[in-house]
Design an enzyme around this catalytic site. Structure first.
Site, PDB file in Angstrom:
ATOM      1  CG  ASN A   9      -1.686   1.243   1.414  1.00  0.00           C
ATOM      2  OD1 ASN A   9      -1.815   2.038   0.480  1.00  0.00           O
ATOM      3  ND2 ASN A   9      -2.225   1.458   2.609  1.00  0.00           N
ATOM      4  CD1 TRP A  10       3.367   1.031  -2.835  1.00  0.00           C
ATOM      5  CD2 TRP A  10       3.397   2.168  -4.767  1.00  0.00           C
ATOM      6  NE1 TRP A  10       4.028   0.260  -3.767  1.00  0.00           N
ATOM      7  CE2 TRP A  10       4.066   0.927  -4.965  1.00  0.00           C
ATOM      8  CE3 TRP A  10       3.300   3.047  -5.845  1.00  0.00           C
ATOM      9  CZ2 TRP A  10       4.619   0.558  -6.192  1.00  0.00           C
ATOM     10  CZ3 TRP A  10       3.856   2.679  -7.069  1.00  0.00           C
ATOM     11  CH2 TRP A  10       4.515   1.456  -7.238  1.00  0.00           C
ATOM     12  CE  LYS A  11       0.430   3.459   4.929  1.00  0.00           C
ATOM     13  NZ  LYS A  11       0.091   3.560   6.312  1.00  0.00           N
ATOM     14  CG  HIS A  95      -5.837   1.754   5.071  1.00  0.00           C
ATOM     15  ND1 HIS A  95      -5.412   2.713   5.958  1.00  0.00           N
ATOM     16  CD2 HIS A  95      -4.798   0.900   4.908  1.00  0.00           C
ATOM     17  CE1 HIS A  95      -4.156   2.442   6.307  1.00  0.00           C
ATOM     18  NE2 HIS A  95      -3.769   1.352   5.687  1.00  0.00           N
ATOM     19  CD  GLU A  97      -3.019   5.479   6.748  1.00  0.00           C
ATOM     20  OE1 GLU A  97      -3.061   5.548   5.513  1.00  0.00           O
ATOM     21  OE2 GLU A  97      -2.040   5.024   7.377  1.00  0.00           O
ATOM     22  CD  GLU A 167      -3.496  -2.777   7.111  1.00  0.00           C
ATOM     23  OE1 GLU A 167      -2.389  -2.981   6.625  1.00  0.00           O
ATOM     24  OE2 GLU A 167      -4.159  -1.748   6.884  1.00  0.00           O
ATOM     25  N   GLY A 173       2.324   2.123  10.653  1.00  0.00           N
ATOM     26  CA  GLY A 173       3.251   3.248  10.505  1.00  0.00           C
ATOM     27  C   GLY A 173       3.918   3.669  11.799  1.00  0.00           C
ATOM     28  CB  SER A 212       5.262  -1.818  11.803  1.00  0.00           C
ATOM     29  OG  SER A 212       4.757  -0.516  12.021  1.00  0.00           O
ATOM     30  N   GLY A 233       2.792  -1.286   4.244  1.00  0.00           N
ATOM     31  CA  GLY A 233       2.774   0.149   3.953  1.00  0.00           C
ATOM     32  C   GLY A 233       4.186   0.649   3.668  1.00  0.00           C
ATOM     33  N   GLY A 234       4.783   1.285   4.668  1.00  0.00           N
ATOM     34  CA  GLY A 234       6.080   1.945   4.501  1.00  0.00           C
ATOM     35  C   GLY A 234       7.124   1.098   3.783  1.00  0.00           C
TER      36      GLY A 234
END
Ligand code: PEP
Length: 251
Positions: A9-11, A95, A97, A167, A173, A212, A233-234
């Site tokens: 997930n590149w957000k 998600h 967010e 998640e 993150g 993470s 993610g990151g």
């Protein structure tokens, strides 16, 4: 036997230049043949990624889609049918967010999930508890409610063509990761909730862990019986790290 999956997930990250670099990095990875690999770029870069990854065995998905399946008068949104037209095969739904910052509630997510499936997209339903909810002992209640809202409206059969990502919000993150056992416990509860309605669907659905995940912790997490891969993610913004996570899922 469920086929493992690793999805990035590149957000809201990337420019045309940095996305080109990432595509180049992904194109040079040696990916395990037994693992499904997908990336979810920002919508703006989906065409660039689909063009750039042609010939690679990496699927492309969107991070969000509209509550209606088909294109129409809905300013600022992207219809699932438009995503299919662009070459996407998956879409994230709910998600944390989007639940927390954009105020997306279960009622809206039911519509997004159904609209995506109506166009043949595979929804990846994201569920998870906040730290406060975990500390109050409400993890399974919260996750059960998020999942239950879809089962209630669309039926458990909807998960025959869907993926679920657990998640924990406190792990996204933050550098904090659920321990393999903490994650496994929630995954097992999710599978049991589905099995109570339909054991075949429960056994077939892929449950990804997100929060993470890095190459350093992926092997242990993916080794748990109900964890079928990860939503990353990151770490997915670094092609080499992402490749190492994909290889961990192939072990
Ligand atoms: C995510 O945003 O889906 C996620 C899991 O992020 P991170 O890996 O950075 O915690």
């Amino acid at each position: 036997m469920r086929r493992p999956m690793v999805a990035g997930n590149w957000k809201m990250h990337g420019t045309r230049a940095s996305v080109a670099e990432l595509i180049n990095g992904l194109s040079h990875l040696v990916l395990p043949s037994g693992v499904d690999v997908a990336v979810f770029p920002p919508c703006l870069h989906i065409n660039q990624v689909i063009d750039g990854l042609q010939g690679q065995s990496i699927s492309v998905g969107a991070q969000n889609s509209a509550v209606e399946s088909l294109q129409g008068a809905l300013t600022g949104e992207i219809a699932p049918s438009q995503l299919v037209d662009a070459g996407c095969s998956l879409v994230l739904v709910g998600h944390s967010e989007r639940r927390q910052i954009m105020g997306e509630r279960d009622e809206m997510l039911i519509r997004k999930f159904a609209a995506a499936q109506a166009c043949g997209l595979i929804p990846v339903l994201c569920v998870g508890e906040t730290l406060e909810q975990r500390e109050a002992g409400k993890t399974l209640e919260v996750v059960g409610r998020q999942l239950g809202s879809i089962i209630e409206e669309l039926g458990v059969g909807a998960f025959a063509k869907a993926i679920i990502a657990y998640e924990p919000v406190w792990a996204i993150g933050t550098g904090l990761t659920a321990s393999p056992q903490q994650a496994q416990d929630v995954h097992a509860a999710i599978r049991a909730q589905l099995a109570a309605e339909n054991s075949e669907v429960a056994q077939g659905v892929r449950l990804l862990y997100g929060g993470s995940v890095k190459a350093a912790n992926a092997v242990e997490l993916f080794g748990m019986p109900d964890i079928d891969g990860g939503l990353i993610g990151g770490a997915s913004l670094n092609a080499d790290e992402f490749g190492a996570i994909c290889r961990a899922a192939g072990n």
